[in-house]
Design an enzyme around this catalytic site. Structure first.
Site, PDB file in Angstrom:
ATOM      1  N   CYS A  64       0.820  -1.216   0.000  1.00 13.01           N
ATOM      2  CA  CYS A  64       0.000   0.000   0.000  1.00 13.01           C
ATOM      3  C   CYS A  64       0.851   1.261   0.000  1.00 13.01           C
ATOM      4  O   CYS A  64       1.924   1.296   0.588  1.00 13.01           O
ATOM      5  CB  CYS A  64      -0.870   0.012   1.234  1.00 13.01           C
ATOM      6  SG  CYS A  64      -1.782  -1.506   1.475  1.00 13.01           S
ATOM      7  N   ARG A  70       2.457   0.646  -6.093  1.00 14.58           N
ATOM      8  CA  ARG A  70       2.611  -0.171  -4.888  1.00 14.58           C
ATOM      9  C   ARG A  70       1.332  -0.904  -4.500  1.00 14.58           C
ATOM     10  O   ARG A  70       1.323  -1.719  -3.579  1.00 14.58           O
ATOM     11  CB  ARG A  70       3.016   0.719  -3.715  1.00 14.58           C
ATOM     12  CG  ARG A  70       4.451   1.120  -3.781  1.00 14.58           C
ATOM     13  CD  ARG A  70       4.752   2.118  -2.718  1.00 14.58           C
ATOM     14  NE  ARG A  70       6.160   2.198  -2.539  1.00 14.58           N
ATOM     15  CZ  ARG A  70       6.811   1.638  -1.553  1.00 14.58           C
ATOM     16  NH1 ARG A  70       6.174   0.967  -0.633  1.00 14.58           N
ATOM     17  NH2 ARG A  70       8.111   1.744  -1.470  1.00 14.58           N
ATOM     18  N   TRP A  86      -3.306  -2.468  -1.460  1.00 18.51           N
ATOM     19  CA  TRP A  86      -3.079  -3.828  -1.949  1.00 18.51           C
ATOM     20  C   TRP A  86      -3.673  -4.711  -0.870  1.00 18.51           C
ATOM     21  O   TRP A  86      -3.159  -4.766   0.247  1.00 18.51           O
ATOM     22  CB  TRP A  86      -1.594  -4.099  -2.128  1.00 18.51           C
ATOM     23  CG  TRP A  86      -1.313  -5.418  -2.783  1.00 18.51           C
ATOM     24  CD1 TRP A  86      -1.360  -5.690  -4.112  1.00 18.51           C
ATOM     25  CD2 TRP A  86      -0.934  -6.641  -2.139  1.00 18.51           C
ATOM     26  NE1 TRP A  86      -1.047  -7.010  -4.334  1.00 18.51           N
ATOM     27  CE2 TRP A  86      -0.779  -7.622  -3.135  1.00 18.51           C
ATOM     28  CE3 TRP A  86      -0.722  -7.011  -0.813  1.00 18.51           C
ATOM     29  CZ2 TRP A  86      -0.424  -8.934  -2.861  1.00 18.51           C
ATOM     30  CZ3 TRP A  86      -0.364  -8.321  -0.529  1.00 18.51           C
ATOM     31  CH2 TRP A  86      -0.215  -9.267  -1.556  1.00 18.51           C
ATOM     32  N   ASN A  91      -0.518   0.470   6.314  1.00 17.74           N
ATOM     33  CA  ASN A  91       0.194  -0.444   5.422  1.00 17.74           C
ATOM     34  C   ASN A  91       0.765  -1.548   6.289  1.00 17.74           C
ATOM     35  O   ASN A  91       1.512  -1.262   7.229  1.00 17.74           O
ATOM     36  CB  ASN A  91       1.326   0.307   4.703  1.00 17.74           C
ATOM     37  CG  ASN A  91       2.175  -0.628   3.870  1.00 17.74           C
ATOM     38  OD1 ASN A  91       1.720  -1.693   3.463  1.00 17.74           O
ATOM     39  ND2 ASN A  91       3.426  -0.242   3.634  1.00 17.74           N
ATOM     40  N   GLY A  92       0.422  -2.791   6.007  1.00 16.73           N
ATOM     41  CA  GLY A  92       0.964  -3.897   6.794  1.00 16.73           C
ATOM     42  C   GLY A  92      -0.136  -4.849   7.202  1.00 16.73           C
ATOM     43  O   GLY A  92      -1.227  -4.835   6.636  1.00 16.73           O
ATOM     44  N   GLU A  94      13.647 -16.589 -14.437  1.00 20.66           N
ATOM     45  CA  GLU A  94      13.282 -15.173 -14.500  1.00 20.66           C
ATOM     46  C   GLU A  94      12.422 -14.878 -15.745  1.00 20.66           C
ATOM     47  O   GLU A  94      11.452 -14.122 -15.674  1.00 20.66           O
ATOM     48  CB  GLU A  94      14.559 -14.317 -14.473  1.00 20.66           C
ATOM     49  CG  GLU A  94      14.375 -12.822 -14.666  1.00 20.66           C
ATOM     50  CD  GLU A  94      13.463 -12.139 -13.646  1.00 20.66           C
ATOM     51  OE1 GLU A  94      13.095 -12.766 -12.632  1.00 20.66           O
ATOM     52  OE2 GLU A  94      13.093 -10.977 -13.887  1.00 20.66           O
ATOM     53  N   LYS A 119       8.666 -13.319 -15.506  1.00 23.31           N
ATOM     54  CA  LYS A 119       8.288 -12.072 -16.175  1.00 23.31           C
ATOM     55  C   LYS A 119       7.057 -12.308 -17.027  1.00 23.31           C
ATOM     56  O   LYS A 119       6.133 -11.528 -17.015  1.00 23.31           O
ATOM     57  CB  LYS A 119       9.475 -11.611 -17.037  1.00 23.31           C
ATOM     58  CG  LYS A 119       9.809 -10.184 -17.080  1.00 23.31           C
ATOM     59  CD  LYS A 119      10.346  -9.472 -15.882  1.00 23.31           C
ATOM     60  CE  LYS A 119       9.975  -9.914 -14.543  1.00 23.31           C
ATOM     61  NZ  LYS A 119      10.763  -9.446 -13.449  1.00 23.31           N
ATOM     62  N   GLU A 144       3.834 -12.940 -14.886  1.00 26.23           N
ATOM     63  CA  GLU A 144       3.296 -11.821 -14.114  1.00 26.23           C
ATOM     64  C   GLU A 144       2.701 -10.721 -14.990  1.00 26.23           C
ATOM     65  O   GLU A 144       1.737 -10.089 -14.595  1.00 26.23           O
ATOM     66  CB  GLU A 144       4.297 -11.266 -13.098  1.00 26.23           C
ATOM     67  CG  GLU A 144       5.488 -10.531 -13.644  1.00 26.23           C
ATOM     68  CD  GLU A 144       6.460 -10.090 -12.567  1.00 26.23           C
ATOM     69  OE1 GLU A 144       6.026  -9.685 -11.485  1.00 26.23           O
ATOM     70  OE2 GLU A 144       7.674 -10.153 -12.831  1.00 26.23           O
ATOM     71  N   HIS A 158      12.643 -35.384 -16.897  1.00 24.73           N
ATOM     72  CA  HIS A 158      12.319 -36.039 -15.626  1.00 24.73           C
ATOM     73  C   HIS A 158      10.901 -35.717 -15.179  1.00 24.73           C
ATOM     74  O   HIS A 158      10.579 -35.816 -14.002  1.00 24.73           O
ATOM     75  CB  HIS A 158      13.336 -35.630 -14.548  1.00 24.73           C
ATOM     76  CG  HIS A 158      14.715 -36.098 -14.873  1.00 24.73           C
ATOM     77  ND1 HIS A 158      15.098 -37.407 -14.727  1.00 24.73           N
ATOM     78  CD2 HIS A 158      15.777 -35.438 -15.394  1.00 24.73           C
ATOM     79  CE1 HIS A 158      16.360 -37.533 -15.133  1.00 24.73           C
ATOM     80  NE2 HIS A 158      16.792 -36.350 -15.549  1.00 24.73           N
ATOM     81  N   LYS A 168       4.265  -3.416  -6.015  1.00 18.01           N
ATOM     82  CA  LYS A 168       5.714  -3.251  -5.887  1.00 18.01           C
ATOM     83  C   LYS A 168       6.024  -3.199  -4.403  1.00 18.01           C
ATOM     84  O   LYS A 168       5.278  -2.588  -3.646  1.00 18.01           O
ATOM     85  CB  LYS A 168       6.086  -1.923  -6.554  1.00 18.01           C
ATOM     86  CG  LYS A 168       7.551  -1.768  -6.854  1.00 18.01           C
ATOM     87  CD  LYS A 168       7.868  -2.319  -8.203  1.00 18.01           C
ATOM     88  CE  LYS A 168       9.320  -2.121  -8.558  1.00 18.01           C
ATOM     89  NZ  LYS A 168       9.721  -3.056  -9.607  1.00 18.01           N
TER      90      LYS A 168
HETATM   91  C1  F6R Z   1       9.036  -9.551 -10.106  1.00 22.46           C
HETATM   92  C2  F6R Z   1       9.258  -8.713  -8.944  1.00 22.46           C
HETATM   93  C3  F6R Z   1       9.261  -9.352  -7.603  1.00 22.46           C
HETATM   94  C4  F6R Z   1      10.352  -8.721  -6.723  1.00 22.46           C
HETATM   95  C5  F6R Z   1      10.237  -9.278  -5.300  1.00 22.46           C
HETATM   96  C6  F6R Z   1      11.341  -8.725  -4.403  1.00 22.46           C
HETATM   97  O1  F6R Z   1       9.114  -8.828 -11.286  1.00 22.46           O
HETATM   98  O2  F6R Z   1       9.410  -7.526  -9.058  1.00 22.46           O
HETATM   99  O3  F6R Z   1       9.416 -10.730  -7.688  1.00 22.46           O
HETATM  100  O4  F6R Z   1      11.595  -9.003  -7.272  1.00 22.46           O
HETATM  101  O5  F6R Z   1       8.996  -8.934  -4.767  1.00 22.46           O
HETATM  102  O6  F6R Z   1      11.275  -7.345  -4.312  1.00 22.46           O
HETATM  103  P1  F6R Z   1      12.510  -6.512  -3.796  1.00 22.46           P
HETATM  104  O7  F6R Z   1      13.598  -6.644  -4.795  1.00 22.46           O
HETATM  105  O8  F6R Z   1      12.003  -5.108  -3.683  1.00 22.46           O
HETATM  106  O9  F6R Z   1      12.898  -7.082  -2.465  1.00 22.46           O
END
Ligand code: F6R
Length: 603
Positions: A2, A27, A74, A98-99, A476, A480, A483, A499, A598
């Site tokens: 949030c 966020r 969020w 937030n939390g 990765e 990507k 998501e 396997h 984020k």
């Molecule tokens: C994927 C992504 C997340 C972050 C993860 C860690 O694209 O952005 O998987 O990498 O939430 O976030 P940080 O790096 O901020 O600890």
């Protein structure tokens, strides 16, 4: 998670709050709301969905207020509805949070039994009700905040306004929160992120956990005061100037922040190399020279964890030092074996990821040094580290992390190199320059990747494969894609396919195979296995390799020459583009994919 913004001052709080929330919307974007003190009443406006919906409401009503708080949510407790949107308020107070309040369920039961009423299903409202209850007993706001905060468990940040004054109150435990002021304009601000305060507050205070901050504004001055939970004045905060700039907050000519951030990578690589090899960063890397350790414990989440997997290879292959990489949410609960002669290395873009912070705390408790590879200077991870290796990515707004990954890996590589040898090695600089040049070249022409995206975007599932140093890139690449394009994608070690996962392969499944010049023949046999089962084959491989090109349905040729260490970063950029273009064809919200946020500040 949030986003929180608060304002008090002579101007219209609505402007700064909405601007701040717009910057923080990445966020959390399940709902948004604002509470304004107007004519000695607390007026709440909130809306389910993106901030845009709240903005429309505000445009219709055009409110004016000197004091207010705002929030983008969020969801954790309670569905995504307007009732559950923040702020939560009553006749006395309004609160944004937030939390997670971990004991909210039990507390709510008690409060309901005592006759208190709730308007939402959120844990946040429990704090509001507690605060009100204690205020009715004591008539003292600070004491009530202290008591309510001491009653709840879990990691949280709160900003509170009251009907009776224009003060902004806030408090936090292991959640990001900053207070800002502008002495010239006599304005005070609170936010979950200094990013929201760029251009508003030249000075930023970072309060420590359980410090109550009170911001108030008079005709003569703006003041920020700090108190301990026993209400004695506190000095547990840091004051810093806000050095961030505004150019990071716009997309420029790009359609999405993600695309802008992919394109930024080449020049950010050059800057980071210059910073660590030629400028101020050199000192911190030189301190690593000949560093001996019995082992590295790398912990991180998501994309940062994938970066950790690449960095582990550097420590093991270049330094021959043992390195383990754990997902932070696993590490913290597994009672890890930690010895005093080992080092904890925490990787995080935001520096606020709750699980990563908990791992850092655990390592510190067990007496092992805590190093960080981190983007946000001043974040909790940064402040609690013994050594910080900043990645200088600038603000990353696209929820899907791109440039942070690239710079995390590069920083890890530079750390590993500086343990082993001098950074003055010209091969080192040449390889980094080559990397940035190759990425710039890739960015300059993405026609082929776009065409491939067009051919495969409607397929049922995607399996990314890679061997050795490309295995983390397979993980990765799949992350990507899932998501931002909302399609099923998995990353596997190429040799592992047979396997089990090979059972999934048919004409509806795409295998995106990363084939480096290393172990080429072995990977070619894996491609043959998939082809034999009618799987659609996209290969990212070395240029001028007619044999593999022939085997593939679609081929993305890359020039691996001269990149013995850094090719995983290069390959990853090609996969970032592929995910981006598939998502575009799917019509998803690329910068703000559904259900995500984020900076995951809850556990
Ligand atoms: C994927 C992504 C997340 C972050 C993860 C860690 O694209 O952005 O998987 O990498 O939430 O976030 P940080 O790096 O901020 O600890």
């Amino acid at each position: 998670m949030c986003g929180i913004v608060g304002y008090t001052g002579p101007g219209n709080s609505v402007h700064s709050i909405i601007e701040g929330l717009s910057r923080l919307e990445y966020r959390g974007y399940d709902s948004a709301g604002i509470c304004l003190k107007i004519d000695n009443e607390l007026q709440i406006l909130k809306k389910e969905g993106k901030l845009e919906n709240l903005k429309k409401l505000i445009n219709e009503q055009k409110p004016f207020s000197h004091t207010g708080i705002g929030h983008t949510r969020w969801a954790t407790h309670g569905a995504v509805t307007t009732d559950n949107a923040h702020p939560h308020g009553n006749e006395l107070f309004a609160v944004v949070h937030n939390g997670i309040i971990e004991n909210a369920g039990a507390l709510k039961k008690e409060l309901l039994a005592e006759g208190f009423l709730f308007k939402s299903q959120t844990d946040s409202e429990v704090f509001l009700v507690l605060l009100t209850k204690f205020f009715k007993q004591s008539n003292n706001v600070l004491q009530s905040i202290s008591k309510a905060f001491s009653t709840i468990t879990g990691n949280s940040a709160f900003v509170i306004i009251e009907k009776a004054s224009d003060k902004l109150y806030c408090i936090k435990r292991s959640a990001p929160l900053v207070v800002g002021d502008n002495k010239e304009t006599r304005e005070a601000f609170v936010s979950s992120d200094p990013f929201a305060l760029i251009g508003f507050a030249p000075c930023i205070y970072f309060p420590q956990d359980s410090v109550i901050c009170v911001s108030s504004v008079s005709d003569a001055e703006v003041s920020v005061n700090f108190y301990e939970l026993d209400l004695k004045p506190s000095t547990r905060y840091k004051l810093q100037s806000n050095a961030m700039t505004m150019d990071t907050t716009t997309k420029g000519s790009y359609e999405h922040f993600m695309l802008k951030e992919i394109h930024e990578q080449a020049s950010l690589i050059d800057h980071l190399a210059a910073y660590y090899i030629k400028n101020e960063g050199r000192k911190i890397l030189d301190e690593l020279k000949n560093l001996k350790t019995a082992g590295w414990h790398l912990t991180a989440c998501g994309t940062a964890w994938h970066a950790g997997l690449v960095i582990k290879n550097y420590f093991e292959q270049i330094n021959r030092q043992p390195a383990s990489v754990d997902i932070a949410s696993e590490f913290r609960y597994k009672n890890p074996i930690l010895n005093k002669d080992e080092i904890g290395l925490f990787i995080s873009q935001s520096g606020e990821t709750a699980d990563t912070l908990a791992c850092q705390e655990l390592c510190k408790e067990r007496g092992i040094p805590a190093f960080s590879i981190v983007n946000v200077e001043g974040s909790t991870l940064f402040r609690n580290s013994d050594k910080n290796f900043l990645i200088h990515a600038g603000v990353e707004i696209g929820v899907a992390s791109t440039k942070a990954f690239t710079l995390q890996v590069l920083t890890g590589f530079l750390m590993s190199r500086s343990i082993q040898a001098t950074l003055d090695d010209s091969n080192l600089f040449t390889e980094i320059q080559l990397l940035s040049a190759r990425i710039a070249e890739l960015c300059s022409d993405t026609k082929l990747i776009k065409e491939i995206a067009q051919k495969i975007y409607n397929k049922k599932g995607f399996i990314f494969t890679g061997r050795g140093k490309y295995f983390p890139i397979a993980l990765e690449g799949a992350l990507k894609l899932k998501e931002i394009a909302y399609v099923h994608a998995e990353g596997y070690a190429a040799g592992e396919l047979k396997h089990g996962p090979i059972a999934l392969i048919d004409e509806h499944i795409v295998n995106i195979a990363i084939v480096g010049p290393e172990l080429l023949e072995k990977t070619v046999s894996n491609i043959e296995e998939v082809k034999a089962r009618r799987g659609r084959m996209v290969v990212v491989g070395p240029q001028n390799s007619p044999e593999i090109e022939q085997l593939s349905d679609h081929y993305i040729p890359l020039n691996f020459e001269g990149l013995p260490n850094l090719s995983p970063i290069y390959v990853n950029v090609a996969l970032q583009f592929l995910a981006y273009h598939i998502a575009k064809l799917k019509g998803t919200d690329i910068d703000k994919p559904r259900n995500l946020a984020k900076s995951v500040t809850v556990e």
